[in-house]
Motif scaffolding. Structure first.
Motif, mmCIF file in Angstrom:
data_model
loop_
_atom_site.group_PDB
_atom_site.id
_atom_site.type_symbol
_atom_site.label_atom_id
_atom_site.label_comp_id
_atom_site.label_asym_id
_atom_site.label_seq_id
_atom_site.Cartn_x
_atom_site.Cartn_y
_atom_site.Cartn_z
ATOM 1 N N SER A 153 0.981 -1.316 -0.053
ATOM 2 C CA SER A 153 -0.139 -0.120 0.014
ATOM 3 C C SER A 153 0.711 1.240 0.181
ATOM 4 O O SER A 153 1.801 1.327 0.687
ATOM 5 N N LEU A 154 0.394 2.322 -0.823
ATOM 6 C CA LEU A 154 1.187 3.600 -0.730
ATOM 7 C C LEU A 154 0.320 4.705 -0.680
ATOM 8 O O LEU A 154 -0.803 4.626 -1.248
ATOM 9 N N THR A 155 0.806 5.569 -0.052
ATOM 10 C CA THR A 155 -0.148 6.774 0.260
ATOM 11 C C THR A 155 0.699 7.937 0.045
ATOM 12 O O THR A 155 1.798 7.733 0.190
ATOM 13 N N ALA A 156 0.006 9.116 -0.385
ATOM 14 C CA ALA A 156 0.587 10.364 -0.462
ATOM 15 C C ALA A 156 -0.456 11.308 -0.199
ATOM 16 O O ALA A 156 -1.720 11.304 -0.534
ATOM 17 N N PHE A 157 0.040 12.607 0.339
ATOM 18 C CA PHE A 157 -0.977 13.624 0.546
ATOM 19 C C PHE A 157 -0.173 15.083 0.313
ATOM 20 O O PHE A 157 1.178 15.280 0.273
ATOM 21 N N TRP A 158 -0.800 16.053 0.153
ATOM 22 C CA TRP A 158 -0.435 17.300 -0.061
ATOM 23 C C TRP A 158 -1.477 18.469 0.599
ATOM 24 O O TRP A 158 -2.745 18.178 0.408
ATOM 25 N N PHE A 159 -0.988 19.343 1.606
ATOM 26 C CA PHE A 159 -1.847 20.017 1.901
ATOM 27 C C PHE A 159 -1.594 21.529 2.167
ATOM 28 O O PHE A 159 -0.162 21.781 2.029
ATOM 29 N N ASP A 171 -5.493 13.745 -0.815
ATOM 30 C CA ASP A 171 -4.929 12.720 -0.541
ATOM 31 C C ASP A 171 -5.106 11.246 -1.774
ATOM 32 O O ASP A 171 -6.162 11.433 -2.500
ATOM 33 N N VAL A 172 -4.001 10.721 -1.730
ATOM 34 C CA VAL A 172 -4.101 9.545 -2.826
ATOM 35 C C VAL A 172 -3.495 8.146 -2.202
ATOM 36 O O VAL A 172 -2.562 8.265 -1.139
ATOM 37 N N ALA A 173 -4.337 6.926 -2.455
ATOM 38 C CA ALA A 173 -3.841 5.951 -1.742
ATOM 39 C C ALA A 173 -3.965 4.885 -2.750
ATOM 40 O O ALA A 173 -4.904 4.996 -3.508
ATOM 41 N N LEU A 174 -2.961 3.983 -2.904
ATOM 42 C CA LEU A 174 -3.164 2.914 -3.891
ATOM 43 C C LEU A 174 -2.754 1.639 -2.958
ATOM 44 O O LEU A 174 -1.642 1.465 -2.162
ATOM 45 N N SER A 175 -3.379 0.235 -3.147
ATOM 46 C CA SER A 175 -3.010 -0.889 -2.579
ATOM 47 C C SER A 175 -3.338 -2.075 -3.529
ATOM 48 O O SER A 175 -4.253 -1.856 -4.244
ATOM 49 N N LEU A 180 -6.439 -3.906 -8.289
ATOM 50 C CA LEU A 180 -5.865 -2.724 -7.509
ATOM 51 C C LEU A 180 -6.933 -1.817 -6.843
ATOM 52 O O LEU A 180 -7.887 -1.582 -7.387
ATOM 53 N N GLU A 181 -6.641 -1.579 -5.612
ATOM 54 C CA GLU A 181 -7.730 -0.535 -4.705
ATOM 55 C C GLU A 181 -6.934 0.806 -4.852
ATOM 56 O O GLU A 181 -5.788 0.848 -4.815
ATOM 57 N N TYR A 182 -7.937 1.531 -4.806
ATOM 58 C CA TYR A 182 -7.271 3.078 -4.717
ATOM 59 C C TYR A 182 -8.280 4.199 -3.929
ATOM 60 O O TYR A 182 -9.563 3.710 -3.739
ATOM 61 N N LEU A 183 -7.870 5.162 -3.656
ATOM 62 C CA LEU A 183 -8.735 6.188 -2.929
ATOM 63 C C LEU A 183 -8.044 7.756 -3.631
ATOM 64 O O LEU A 183 -7.008 7.867 -3.530
ATOM 65 N N VAL A 184 -9.126 8.550 -3.975
ATOM 66 C CA VAL A 184 -8.707 9.927 -4.490
ATOM 67 C C VAL A 184 -9.460 10.760 -3.653
ATOM 68 O O VAL A 184 -11.048 10.606 -3.784
ATOM 69 N N GLY A 185 -9.169 11.653 -2.920
ATOM 70 C CA GLY A 185 -9.841 12.722 -2.234
ATOM 71 C C GLY A 185 -9.606 13.799 -1.672
ATOM 72 O O GLY A 185 -8.128 13.927 -1.662
ATOM 73 N N THR A 186 -10.350 14.732 -1.516
ATOM 74 C CA THR A 186 -10.055 16.241 -0.939
ATOM 75 C C THR A 186 -10.656 16.723 0.091
ATOM 76 O O THR A 186 -11.909 16.062 0.102
ATOM 77 N N SER A 187 -10.230 17.374 1.064
ATOM 78 C CA SER A 187 -10.962 17.696 2.126
ATOM 79 C C SER A 187 -10.444 19.440 2.392
ATOM 80 O O SER A 187 -9.577 19.882 2.006
ATOM 81 N N PHE A 188 -11.566 19.932 2.901
ATOM 82 C CA PHE A 188 -11.665 21.603 3.107
ATOM 83 C C PHE A 188 -11.905 21.709 4.464
ATOM 84 O O PHE A 188 -13.336 21.492 5.045
#
Length: 594
Positions: A290-296, A310-314, A323-331
């Motif tokens: 599993s790999l994750t990355a974020f920028w804020f 946020d981005v996550a791959l596993s 392949l499982e993934y997540l792409v998201g943003t929050s405020f």
């Protein structure tokens, strides 16, 4: 007469060398004193420190010994002895009688002889005036041993009592300390000048460059006319720092009160770096990679607003794994409607997959957080979830609309490697289902406890997890609402998501889950630690309280290596109970397991 060839340096240089650079060898410190004070004397001795650091000149030894007279007397006062005699000798000569020009060429033994005399007790022990409800140290009273530290503790407690009543400029106006040697008593009277009761005046904010001053004021919730107290100052500092926009915040009152009995409050801040990029990853023998990355951004619009991506791959190890993934943003906008209330919204798309299903998910959240105390906050809002679920071969579409409500308690000082404290989170999510979804509710609980011993060299940690879906049939809610057990995060030593309910011969998700993890963490060095652990998981068909289910467990050992961003984790575990085992499993990642 001096000859014509006389050179001053030929005389001065040898004298200075002998005076300041004479080697001191075979040094030994001998202290002769009653056992109850010997440790205190030795701890306060500069001579002991000099010898421990292998000081090589006799001049240094003599200087340290002379300084010890005052230090020994202070140590004796702290123990309640006010008529002591102190003798310090270097090779049989009293140190206090040595001339600066009589430094011995060699130092062999430093002898300390102390006669403490009688233990003094308090005769009169008064601090006046006292604010209502002020509690002085219990030992600061007539008849108790007159330890000098109690006098300063009592004075500080009395000053703090008045500050809590709004008297910001209270000060010690006078102090009378009289030793009655005949009766071995110490009479103490401390007098305070309380000054006027003050209220908050103006708020002065300095150091902010990009965060607007009016937004800092909104975060603080400062109200002129509030009664001064240190608790209010602490609240201001906590409110400023919790936003994450500032590296530090210093809050204090002005040096001088205003003529109208108000006092200005000074807030000095230093802004944190605006942007941050981070990465993470974990590897497990069955969990896969599993790999994750974020920028804020910490200050998007000048009001300490936080924007995060946020981005996550596993992917599991099996050849047919998806392949499982997540792409998201929050405020997050802090201090909306109230200093402790934050507005929050987020949006994400993701895919989850296992042997029995594949699910594409869209989720939207909007709501508010509110901090009730320093360690406790609550949140609530609206959540919209849509999914397209492939149950292989059956396909279903779900639309879920609900109102999640949660409580979070966290008093850990360090979240990445906790040694003491409690973390607990509980969320209840009642929802309405559309399309193929039933109405129902989802409950999740995550509770963690940490306790350290032996100067934090040993930490015992425990984690309990609970999850359940109520009033909704299996297959009538998204798979992401349900539960599987096995692998990192649930039961180490068991294959990833290997325990569930039977679904046409495959492992399906269950409506209930209960988990327990126990760890003993021992620090071998400042950076290396060893861990022993046991994990247990239970999956039910039906809700967790009434449904039937199966369990499994695992245990193992691990190593930790501390880094500035948290410990690097390596765990090796084997199955202990259950019928889902597949041999020894290993896990590698960043941060403690919980």
């Amino acid at each position: 007469m001096l000859g014509a060839d006389f050179r001053p340096y030929k005389v001065i240089f040898p004298i200075m060398t002998a005076l300041f650079l004479t080697p001191a060898t075979a040094q030994e410190l001998v202290i002769s004193a009653p056992e109850e004070i010997e440790d205190a004397l030795r701890a306060s001795s500069l001579t002991r420190v000099a010898l421990a650091e292998e000081t090589t000149t006799s001049q240094d030894i003599v200087a340290a010994a002379k300084a010890d007279y005052r230090r020994f007397v202070s140590a004796l006062y702290a123990k309640g002895y006010y008529s002591a005699t102190v003798s310090i000798e270097i090779d049989g000569r009293e140190v206090s009688s040595l001339s600066p020009f009589e430094t011995p060429a060699q130092v062999a033994t430093i002898s300390v002889a102390v006669d403490p005399g009688p233990l003094f007790r308090f005769g009169r022990a008064e601090v006046t005036p006292l604010a209502p409800d002020t509690e002085l140290p219990d030992e600061f009273q007539t008849g108790e041993p007159a330890l000098s530290g109690l006098i300063s503790q009592a004075a500080r407690a009395a000053v703090q009592g008045w500050r809590d009543q709004g008297h910001a400029k209270v000060a010690v106006a006078g102090q009378s300390v009289t030793a009655n040697h005949a009766d071995a008593e110490l009479d103490v009277t401390v007098t305070l000048d309380t000054g006027p009761r003050l209220t908050f005046g103006n708020l002065e904010i300095t150091g902010n460059e990009d965060v607007r001053t009016e937004r800092v004021e909104a975060m603080i919730g400062f109200e002129p006319g509030m009664q001064f107290s240190d608790d209010n100052l602490d609240t201001i500092q906590r409110r400023v720092q919790r936003t994450g926009a500032f590296r530090f915040a210093l809050v204090k009152e002005a040096e001088v009160a205003n003529p109208d009995d108000t006092i200005d409050i000074l807030v000095e801040v230093q802004e944190e770096q605006k942007r941050r990029l981070g990465f993470g990853g974990e590897i497990g023998s069955s969990d896969g990679v599993s790999l994750t990355a974020f920028w804020f951004h910490r200050n998007l619009l000048g009001g300490a607003e936080r924007l995060r991506f946020d981005v996550a791959l596993s992917r599991e190890i099996e050849d047919n794994a998806e392949l499982e993934y997540l792409v998201g943003t929050s405020f997050v906008k802090p201090s909306v409607f109230a200093p402790e209330g934050d507005f929050r919204t987020s949006i994400s798309i993701s895919r989850e997959a296992s042997e029995s299903f594949r699910e594409d998910i869209f989720e939207f959240n909007i709501g508010f957080d509110y901090r009730l105390t320093e360690d406790l906050f609550t949140y609530g809002g609206l959540r919209l979830t849509t999914t397209r679920t492939d149950l292989r071969p059956e396909k279903r579409d779900f639309l879920i609309v609900g109102a999640p409500f949660g409580l979070v308690y966290d008093n850990r000082e360090i979240t990445t490697d906790a040694r003491e404290g409690i973390y607990a989170k509980a969320e209840l999510f009642p929802f309405l289902g559309q399309r193929d979804a039933d109405d129902g509710a989802r409950l999740t609980v995550d509770a963690r406890y940490y306790r350290s011993f032996a100067e934090e060299s040993l930490t015992l940690a425990a984690r309990g997890q609970l999850g359940s879906v109520f009033n909704a049939r299996s297959g009538a809610v998204p798979e992401s609402f349900l539960f599987l057990s096995g692998g990192g995060g649930t039961v180490r030593g068991q294959p990833f998501e290997s325990l569930g309910v039977d679904r046409n011969g495959t492992v399906g998700s269950g409506e209930g889950f209960a988990g327990l993890s126990l760890e003993a963490r021992y620090r071998l060095t400042d950076t290396i630690g060893a861990v022993g652990f046991f994990d247990y998981g239970f999956i039910t068909e039906g809700d967790v309280f009434t449904g039937s289910g199966k369990s499994h467990s695992g245990a193992g050992l691990g190593l930790r290596y501390d880094t500035p961003v948290g410990p690097i984790r390596l765990d090796i575990a084997a199955p202990v109970g259950g019928d889902t085992d597949d041999g020894v499993q290993f896990y590698f990642g960043l941060g403690q397991s919980f």
